[in-house]
Design an enzyme around this catalytic site. Structure first.
Site, PDB file in Angstrom:
ATOM      1  CB  CYS A 170     -15.013 -14.377  -3.234  1.00 56.09           C
ATOM      2  SG  CYS A 170     -15.342 -16.281  -3.428  1.00 56.09           S
ATOM      3  CD  GLU A 221      -3.791 -16.128  -7.444  1.00 53.92           C
ATOM      4  OE1 GLU A 221      -4.918 -15.822  -7.437  1.00 53.92           O
ATOM      5  OE2 GLU A 221      -2.909 -16.105  -6.424  1.00 53.92           O
ATOM      6  CB  SER A 245      -6.865 -16.828  -5.079  1.00 60.28           C
ATOM      7  OG  SER A 245      -7.054 -15.553  -5.755  1.00 60.28           O
ATOM      8  CB  CYS A 258     -23.109 -15.993   0.145  1.00 56.75           C
ATOM      9  SG  CYS A 258     -21.354 -15.809  -0.349  1.00 56.75           S
ATOM     10  CD  GLU A 308     -14.227  -7.615   0.756  1.00 57.32           C
ATOM     11  OE1 GLU A 308     -15.144  -7.547   0.663  1.00 57.32           O
ATOM     12  OE2 GLU A 308     -13.348  -8.303   0.154  1.00 57.32           O
ATOM     13  CE  LYS A 319     -18.278 -10.435  -0.278  1.00 60.74           C
ATOM     14  NZ  LYS A 319     -19.055 -11.525  -0.508  1.00 60.74           N
ATOM     15  CD  GLU A 330      -5.685  -4.206   3.893  1.00 57.24           C
ATOM     16  OE1 GLU A 330      -5.949  -3.239   4.362  1.00 57.24           O
ATOM     17  OE2 GLU A 330      -5.356  -5.494   4.461  1.00 57.24           O
ATOM     18  CD  GLU A 375     -10.475 -17.721  -6.941  1.00 59.17           C
ATOM     19  OE1 GLU A 375     -10.505 -16.652  -5.915  1.00 59.17           O
ATOM     20  OE2 GLU A 375     -11.489 -18.336  -6.964  1.00 59.17           O
TER      21      GLU A 375
END
Ligand code: SF4
Length: 581
Positions: A306, A289, A326, A510, A368, A365, A373, A286
């Site tokens: 994230c 980037e 990102s 979180c 996810e 998650k 993808e 990150e």
């Protein structure tokens, strides 16, 4: 505001005008039971529906009992909270709530954490109910990978609706139908999987019964552990270690990293690794980037990516901004991608025989991990996601004496981590971790004060400036999706110019995730977990992600350059505009 004098159970009480009877009672330690009530002071949301009628009290001079949660005190009020009439009414209300509620408490998904069950026990309601109502005609919804919705167990308290609409501004759950036909559900009673639900799980975090729970994946994980042909790796997110202890009677914020590792070994996982390793990896990618975007005049701000609930939110609600986040996968997905390539090769095994299990504070998650993808070589990066609560259930059902376990240590190399990765679990932590690395890369000087205190705090929306020699970075931070919406609207309308933004969907980040021990919106619990993460960071020898030796070795041995071709293939993803339903 002027003060008002009242009496509660013969005690003189003085409170500001506008206070509810319920809040006034709390100031003199008079407990009035509640079910639907939810006052999220720090999240600026209140569930005012007063639907359960469990908090009824007697007010002198009034013929009817009044709900304490939405009755405002008036000067001279005389209130009684436990007269025979009040207790009888309260008992009847709970019996009526139970009349159309399944009586399967022994195998209920809530696993003895049901507020209705607790209240019934406190009121001495046992055995056969006096009233029998018709069960909900609406079927349970298990369409998604994350949230199980069971209308039979819903008591129409609408706490979930308050969380979904007032705090998260998603507007997915609300009352559908009238009278006895009422159900709290997505519009048109659509399956959750077909809606713009982000699966943040905050509705689950505040549901007092088992009407909303996670999709339970414990059975599949046991099957994998017991399959001799599989190598089962487990990874644990930073926020889990400061909350898991609560399931075993410990104080919020107790750090149980070593006991958690030992428990995972006793459960039979072949290797016990740390998502913190992948959080350090995320920072390398990150920060690279971000530097690339700054140096090449690319799209700014950059947004951390994230949090999968936050990613789904932007895909549905701000599709025109999809070039802003990102492209980094979330840390546990990066972990899975590395485990099934680099680590499988080290072990000399077929990646198809490897099972990656993530222990997460998170329901999003689960959703996810199933995204198409996020596959490499047609294999999921992560096979199963268990919440902190599910891990606690596995430990309990195995009869492990958690409190007395001797501390264990993570396996290597995917268990090595720095303090920067630990603070990922708290709001502001991801961006602070990224800046610890970016600062040294940009200035080529060692960072003197490693703690960017201006990025910390529990306010939902924060702005800060970080100086890096001649460069002044403007940072935006939001937690909870309502605050994220405000921040994104500022970006879209060009009202604020940021270089980098961190967004986490859950209160406090979180640590307040939908898969954590139930916090019921209590910010006190969330703050203690946040403080524990910063304590763990301070106790680490290395506190910057680019000092993680095993991460650097991974680049030398396998990935090549930071943000290079191999890293982009395995560790990055893309986003998809989704419909607004
Ligand atoms: Fe999951 Fe953390 Fe995002 Fe909550 S803030 S949805 S726990 S990643």
């Amino acid at each position: 505001m002027a003060d008002v004098k009242i009496k509660i159970n013969d005690k003189e009480v003085t409170v500001p005008a506008g206070t509810t009877v319920l809040d006034a009672a709390k100031t003199v330690n008079v407990k009035i039971p509640t079910l639907c009530h939810l006052n999220l002071h720090e999240l600026k949301a209140v569930n005012k529906t007063a639907t359960c009628r469990v908090c009824m009290v007697e007010i002198e001079g009034r013929r009817n009992l009044a709900p304490a949660c939405n009755t405002v005190v008036q000067a001279g009020m005389v209130i009684r909270t436990s007269t025979p009439c009040v207790v009888k009414a309260r008992r009847t209300m709970v019996e009526l709530l139970l009349s159309d509620h399944p009586k399967d408490c022994l195998n209920c998904e809530k696993n003895q954490k049901c507020d209705l069950q607790k209240l019934a026990a406190e009121l001495g309601i046992r055995g056969e109910a006096r009233y029998q109502g018709a069960m909900s005609a609406y079927p349970a919804d298990s369409s998604s990978h994350a949230i199980y919705r069971n209308p039979e167990k819903c008591i129409l308290c609408r706490r979930c609706e308050t969380m979904c609409n007032q705090v998260q501004t998603c507007g997915v759950l609300s009352a559908v139908g009238r009278g006895f036909e009422t159900v709290v559900a997505p519009a048109f009673n659509l399956p959750m999987a077909e809606t713009m639900c982000t699966f943040c799980g905050q509705c689950v975090a505040v549901c007092p019964t088992a009407a909303l729970t996670e999709i339970n994946n414990i059975r599949e994980v046991w099957q994998a552990i017991n399959n001799k042909d599989k190598v089962v790796l487990v990874q644990t997110a930073p926020a889990v270690r400061v909350a898991l202890g609560e399931e075993f009677g410990m104080e919020p914020g107790t750090i149980v990293t070593g006991k958690m590792v030992s428990a995972l070994r006793e459960l039979g996982f072949d290797k016990v690794f740390d998502t913190d390793f992948a959080a350090d990896l995320t920072i390398i990618e990150e920060a690279s980037e971000l530097m690339h975007r700054i140096e090449s005049g690319g799209r700014l701000p950059i947004l951390t990516s994230c949090c999968p609930a936050w990613v789904k939110f932007i895909e549905h609600q701000f599709p025109e901004l999809l070039d802003v986040p990102s492209t980094c996968k979330s840390p546990h997905e990066m972990f899975g991608a590395i485990a099934k390539t680099y680590y499988a090769r080290k072990l000399g095994i077929d990646p198809a025989k490897m099972v990656v299990v993530s222990i997460m504070p998170c329901l999003a998650k689960k959703n996810e991990a199933a995204k198409a993808e996020l596959k490499n070589d047609n294999l999921r990066n992560v096979d199963y996601v268990l919440t902190t609560r599910e891990l606690a259930m596995m430990i309990k059902e195995s009869g492990i004496d958690f409190e007395n376990l001797v501390d264990g240590d993570f396996d290597h190399p995917l268990g090595e981590s720095t303090g920067a990765s630990v603070i990922f679990g708290a709001t502001g932590g991801v961006i602070e971790a990224a800046l610890r690395t970016a600062y040294e890369w940009v200035t080529r000087e060692p960072l003197e004060d490693i703690e960017f205190k201006q990025l910390r705090g529990i306010e939902g929306l924060r702005e800060a400036t970080v100086k890096m020699k001649d460069l002044e970075l403007r940072i935006g931070i939001a937690h909870e999706l309502g605050n994220a919406r405000t921040l994104l609207e500022m970006v879209r309308e060009g009202k604020e110019q940021f270089h980098a933004i961190e967004i986490m969907a859950c209160p406090g980040g979180c640590v307040g995730g939908g898969g954590q021990p139930y916090h019921h919106g209590d910010c006190g619990v969330i703050k203690k977990r946040v403080e524990a993460l910063y304590r763990e960071d301070r106790g680490k020898d290395k506190r910057k992600s680019h000092e993680n030796k095993d991460v650097l070795k991974l680049y030398q041995e396998y990935l090549g350059e930071f943000y290079g071709e191999k890293a982009r293939e395995l560790l990055h993803t893309h986003y998809t505009p989704r419909e607004l339903i």
